[in-house]
Scaffold this motif. Sequence first.
Motif, PDB file in Angstrom:
ATOM      1  N   PHE A 203      -2.233   2.305  -6.550  1.00 12.69           N
ATOM      2  CA  PHE A 203      -2.550   1.641  -5.284  1.00 12.69           C
ATOM      3  C   PHE A 203      -4.043   1.370  -5.111  1.00 12.69           C
ATOM      4  O   PHE A 203      -4.488   0.963  -4.040  1.00 12.69           O
ATOM      5  CB  PHE A 203      -2.040   2.480  -4.115  1.00 12.69           C
ATOM      6  CG  PHE A 203      -0.596   2.883  -4.261  1.00 12.69           C
ATOM      7  CD1 PHE A 203       0.380   1.935  -4.488  1.00 12.69           C
ATOM      8  CD2 PHE A 203      -0.225   4.217  -4.219  1.00 12.69           C
ATOM      9  CE1 PHE A 203       1.712   2.291  -4.640  1.00 12.69           C
ATOM     10  CE2 PHE A 203       1.101   4.588  -4.366  1.00 12.69           C
ATOM     11  CZ  PHE A 203       2.078   3.626  -4.580  1.00 12.69           C
ATOM     12  N   THR A 204      -4.811   1.571  -6.154  1.00 12.67           N
ATOM     13  CA  THR A 204      -6.245   1.287  -6.120  1.00 12.67           C
ATOM     14  C   THR A 204      -6.556   0.226  -7.159  1.00 12.67           C
ATOM     15  O   THR A 204      -5.744  -0.062  -8.048  1.00 12.67           O
ATOM     16  CB  THR A 204      -7.078   2.545  -6.412  1.00 12.67           C
ATOM     17  OG1 THR A 204      -6.756   3.033  -7.719  1.00 12.67           O
ATOM     18  CG2 THR A 204      -6.796   3.637  -5.387  1.00 12.67           C
ATOM     19  N   GLY A 205      -7.749  -0.366  -7.047  1.00  6.68           N
ATOM     20  CA  GLY A 205      -8.115  -1.376  -8.033  1.00  6.68           C
ATOM     21  C   GLY A 205      -9.298  -2.198  -7.592  1.00  6.68           C
ATOM     22  O   GLY A 205     -10.169  -1.720  -6.853  1.00  6.68           O
ATOM     23  N   MET A 206      -9.336  -3.430  -8.023  1.00  3.91           N
ATOM     24  CA  MET A 206     -10.437  -4.336  -7.719  1.00  3.91           C
ATOM     25  C   MET A 206     -10.348  -4.771  -6.258  1.00  3.91           C
ATOM     26  O   MET A 206      -9.387  -5.424  -5.847  1.00  3.91           O
ATOM     27  CB  MET A 206     -10.371  -5.553  -8.641  1.00  3.91           C
ATOM     28  CG  MET A 206     -11.508  -6.548  -8.435  1.00  3.91           C
ATOM     29  SD  MET A 206     -11.376  -7.962  -9.582  1.00  3.91           S
ATOM     30  CE  MET A 206     -11.672  -7.136 -11.161  1.00  3.91           C
ATOM     31  N   ASN A 207     -11.345  -4.404  -5.466  1.00  2.00           N
ATOM     32  CA  ASN A 207     -11.313  -4.714  -4.046  1.00  2.00           C
ATOM     33  C   ASN A 207     -11.442  -6.211  -3.781  1.00  2.00           C
ATOM     34  O   ASN A 207     -12.302  -6.884  -4.348  1.00  2.00           O
ATOM     35  CB  ASN A 207     -12.426  -3.982  -3.302  1.00  2.00           C
ATOM     36  CG  ASN A 207     -12.082  -2.538  -3.011  1.00  2.00           C
ATOM     37  OD1 ASN A 207     -10.912  -2.151  -3.017  1.00  2.00           O
ATOM     38  ND2 ASN A 207     -13.089  -1.724  -2.742  1.00  2.00           N
ATOM     39  N   VAL A 208     -10.568  -6.708  -2.910  1.00  2.00           N
ATOM     40  CA  VAL A 208     -10.663  -8.069  -2.398  1.00  2.00           C
ATOM     41  C   VAL A 208     -11.265  -8.035  -0.998  1.00  2.00           C
ATOM     42  O   VAL A 208     -12.116  -8.843  -0.645  1.00  2.00           O
ATOM     43  CB  VAL A 208      -9.279  -8.739  -2.356  1.00  2.00           C
ATOM     44  CG1 VAL A 208      -9.370 -10.156  -1.787  1.00  2.00           C
ATOM     45  CG2 VAL A 208      -8.644  -8.757  -3.740  1.00  2.00           C
ATOM     46  N   TRP A 209     -10.810  -7.064  -0.213  1.00  2.00           N
ATOM     47  CA  TRP A 209     -11.260  -6.904   1.174  1.00  2.00           C
ATOM     48  C   TRP A 209     -11.291  -5.418   1.471  1.00  2.00           C
ATOM     49  O   TRP A 209     -10.359  -4.698   1.135  1.00  2.00           O
ATOM     50  CB  TRP A 209     -10.270  -7.601   2.109  1.00  2.00           C
ATOM     51  CG  TRP A 209     -10.647  -7.602   3.574  1.00  2.00           C
ATOM     52  CD1 TRP A 209     -10.644  -6.542   4.431  1.00  2.00           C
ATOM     53  CD2 TRP A 209     -11.072  -8.730   4.339  1.00  2.00           C
ATOM     54  NE1 TRP A 209     -11.027  -6.941   5.677  1.00  2.00           N
ATOM     55  CE2 TRP A 209     -11.285  -8.278   5.654  1.00  2.00           C
ATOM     56  CE3 TRP A 209     -11.252 -10.089   4.025  1.00  2.00           C
ATOM     57  CZ2 TRP A 209     -11.702  -9.129   6.668  1.00  2.00           C
ATOM     58  CZ3 TRP A 209     -11.665 -10.934   5.037  1.00  2.00           C
ATOM     59  CH2 TRP A 209     -11.888 -10.461   6.341  1.00  2.00           C
TER      60      TRP A 209
ATOM     61  N   ASN B  89      -2.267  -4.785  -3.477  1.00  2.00           N
ATOM     62  CA  ASN B  89      -2.073  -3.662  -2.570  1.00  2.00           C
ATOM     63  C   ASN B  89      -2.786  -3.934  -1.252  1.00  2.00           C
ATOM     64  O   ASN B  89      -3.974  -4.273  -1.242  1.00  2.00           O
ATOM     65  CB  ASN B  89      -2.644  -2.368  -3.167  1.00  2.00           C
ATOM     66  CG  ASN B  89      -1.985  -2.006  -4.485  1.00  2.00           C
ATOM     67  OD1 ASN B  89      -0.768  -1.963  -4.582  1.00  2.00           O
ATOM     68  ND2 ASN B  89      -2.791  -1.742  -5.501  1.00  2.00           N
ATOM     69  N   ILE B  90      -2.061  -3.799  -0.147  1.00  2.00           N
ATOM     70  CA  ILE B  90      -2.643  -3.914   1.183  1.00  2.00           C
ATOM     71  C   ILE B  90      -2.452  -2.561   1.858  1.00  2.00           C
ATOM     72  O   ILE B  90      -1.315  -2.104   2.029  1.00  2.00           O
ATOM     73  CB  ILE B  90      -1.976  -5.041   1.996  1.00  2.00           C
ATOM     74  CG1 ILE B  90      -2.048  -6.360   1.220  1.00  2.00           C
ATOM     75  CG2 ILE B  90      -2.631  -5.173   3.366  1.00  2.00           C
ATOM     76  CD1 ILE B  90      -1.241  -7.475   1.857  1.00  2.00           C
TER      77      ILE B  90
ATOM     78  N   VAL C 164      -0.536   3.693   4.877  1.00  2.00           N
ATOM     79  CA  VAL C 164       0.645   2.921   4.497  1.00  2.00           C
ATOM     80  C   VAL C 164       0.204   1.861   3.501  1.00  2.00           C
ATOM     81  O   VAL C 164      -0.783   1.148   3.722  1.00  2.00           O
ATOM     82  CB  VAL C 164       1.306   2.253   5.714  1.00  2.00           C
ATOM     83  CG1 VAL C 164       2.443   1.338   5.268  1.00  2.00           C
ATOM     84  CG2 VAL C 164       1.822   3.298   6.684  1.00  2.00           C
ATOM     85  N   VAL C 165       0.922   1.768   2.399  1.00  2.00           N
ATOM     86  CA  VAL C 165       0.620   0.794   1.351  1.00  2.00           C
ATOM     87  C   VAL C 165       1.725  -0.250   1.319  1.00  2.00           C
ATOM     88  O   VAL C 165       2.918   0.080   1.298  1.00  2.00           O
ATOM     89  CB  VAL C 165       0.510   1.461  -0.033  1.00  2.00           C
ATOM     90  CG1 VAL C 165       0.192   0.415  -1.101  1.00  2.00           C
ATOM     91  CG2 VAL C 165      -0.525   2.569  -0.022  1.00  2.00           C
ATOM     92  N   CYS C 166       1.330  -1.507   1.302  1.00  2.00           N
ATOM     93  CA  CYS C 166       2.234  -2.633   1.095  1.00  2.00           C
ATOM     94  C   CYS C 166       1.859  -3.251  -0.246  1.00  2.00           C
ATOM     95  O   CYS C 166       0.749  -3.758  -0.408  1.00  2.00           O
ATOM     96  CB  CYS C 166       2.076  -3.644   2.230  1.00  2.00           C
ATOM     97  SG  CYS C 166       2.889  -5.227   1.970  1.00  2.00           S
ATOM     98  N   LYS C 167       2.760  -3.177  -1.219  1.00  2.00           N
ATOM     99  CA  LYS C 167       2.490  -3.710  -2.563  1.00  2.00           C
ATOM    100  C   LYS C 167       3.275  -5.006  -2.736  1.00  2.00           C
ATOM    101  O   LYS C 167       4.501  -5.021  -2.632  1.00  2.00           O
ATOM    102  CB  LYS C 167       2.865  -2.703  -3.652  1.00  2.00           C
ATOM    103  CG  LYS C 167       2.590  -3.210  -5.070  1.00  2.00           C
ATOM    104  CD  LYS C 167       2.985  -2.199  -6.134  1.00  2.00           C
ATOM    105  CE  LYS C 167       1.964  -1.090  -6.281  1.00  2.00           C
ATOM    106  NZ  LYS C 167       0.716  -1.540  -6.950  1.00  2.00           N
TER     107      LYS C 167
ATOM    108  N   ASN D 258      -6.591  -4.783  -2.417  1.00  2.00           N
ATOM    109  CA  ASN D 258      -7.079  -4.709  -3.799  1.00  2.00           C
ATOM    110  C   ASN D 258      -6.009  -5.184  -4.769  1.00  2.00           C
ATOM    111  O   ASN D 258      -4.840  -5.357  -4.406  1.00  2.00           O
ATOM    112  CB  ASN D 258      -7.549  -3.285  -4.127  1.00  2.00           C
ATOM    113  CG  ASN D 258      -6.415  -2.280  -4.198  1.00  2.00           C
ATOM    114  OD1 ASN D 258      -5.595  -2.301  -5.116  1.00  2.00           O
ATOM    115  ND2 ASN D 258      -6.350  -1.372  -3.211  1.00  2.00           N
ATOM    116  N   ILE D 259      -6.436  -5.420  -6.001  1.00  2.00           N
ATOM    117  CA  ILE D 259      -5.540  -5.794  -7.085  1.00  2.00           C
ATOM    118  C   ILE D 259      -5.483  -4.629  -8.059  1.00  2.00           C
ATOM    119  O   ILE D 259      -6.520  -4.167  -8.536  1.00  2.00           O
ATOM    120  CB  ILE D 259      -6.025  -7.066  -7.808  1.00  2.00           C
ATOM    121  CG1 ILE D 259      -6.239  -8.206  -6.802  1.00  2.00           C
ATOM    122  CG2 ILE D 259      -5.029  -7.484  -8.872  1.00  2.00           C
ATOM    123  CD1 ILE D 259      -6.874  -9.448  -7.404  1.00  2.00           C
ATOM    124  N   SER D 260      -4.289  -4.143  -8.335  1.00  2.00           N
ATOM    125  CA  SER D 260      -4.122  -2.921  -9.124  1.00  2.00           C
ATOM    126  C   SER D 260      -4.799  -3.006 -10.481  1.00  2.00           C
ATOM    127  O   SER D 260      -4.575  -3.954 -11.235  1.00  2.00           O
ATOM    128  CB  SER D 260      -2.633  -2.616  -9.337  1.00  2.00           C
ATOM    129  OG  SER D 260      -2.014  -2.201  -8.157  1.00  2.00           O
TER     130      SER D 260
END
Length: 261
Positions: free
Chosen positions: A143-149, A170-171, A216-219, A157-159
């Motif tokens: 659920f972590t990765g390259m941050n977009v916002w 991931n939101i 809460v994670v929305c993938k 982020n993008i995993s």
Amino acid sequence: MSNKDVLIFEIEQAKGKPENFRHADNYCPFCDTDNLTNIIDKKGDMIWLENKFKTLRNTNQTVLIESANHEDDISTYSVSKNREVFQYIFHCWNDMIQSNKYKSVLMYKNFGLMSGGSLRHPHFQIVGLNDVDGYKHTEPENFTGMNVWDDEHINVNISEKPIMGFVEFNIIIHDLKYIDNLAEFARVTVKYVLSDFYEGRCNSYNIFFYKTGSEVVCKIVPRFVVSPYFVGYRLSQKDGDEQLTEISGVLLDKLKNESNK
């Protein structure tokens, strides 16, 4: 993996299950609301009911119809309608969790031919698993990765280590009071996936939800043919950093220009 980690598919229960992704003229039970049975709850044109085709052993499978409009989707909802949908699905999901009847409760959405779904009509699925921890094989790194916002309320982020791959968005909200923010960022992301991602060649997606403490994670997962590396070896893949950077930049522009935060 023990047998307790495996969901048992009941093929007899799948007989007669309707399908209208490939055959758009086929009957849609979610349009035929007068003949719906085992309704759990309603709110506006949203209906939560037991799944008529209970194909998984030792589970309670439910369906949440999002809209009376067969052709609706998160990508086409108004901001207010999308918020209503997200608020209601979280209410129903929490009801099943708080019942304490299940080992775990999953909430997800299929859309499109490649998603694993059979009905075009917009709906989520909320499934209580009696004996299986459906989150056992997910890790925080998924659920972590390259941050977009990233701000104090929400992270997109993008995993870097996707569950399946290749690109997973991931939101994450840090408190349920920011559910409207999550709904809006999900709306814009789904619209991007169906309209612009890979030059518009994606017509299917899944959405999965997870609770990790107060977060809460929305993938959101664009769906294509599943990689044989994942099917045969459970090896996920991801796009290279250059490609992820390009995707991140385009999505950031969409979130800035199209979201009603």
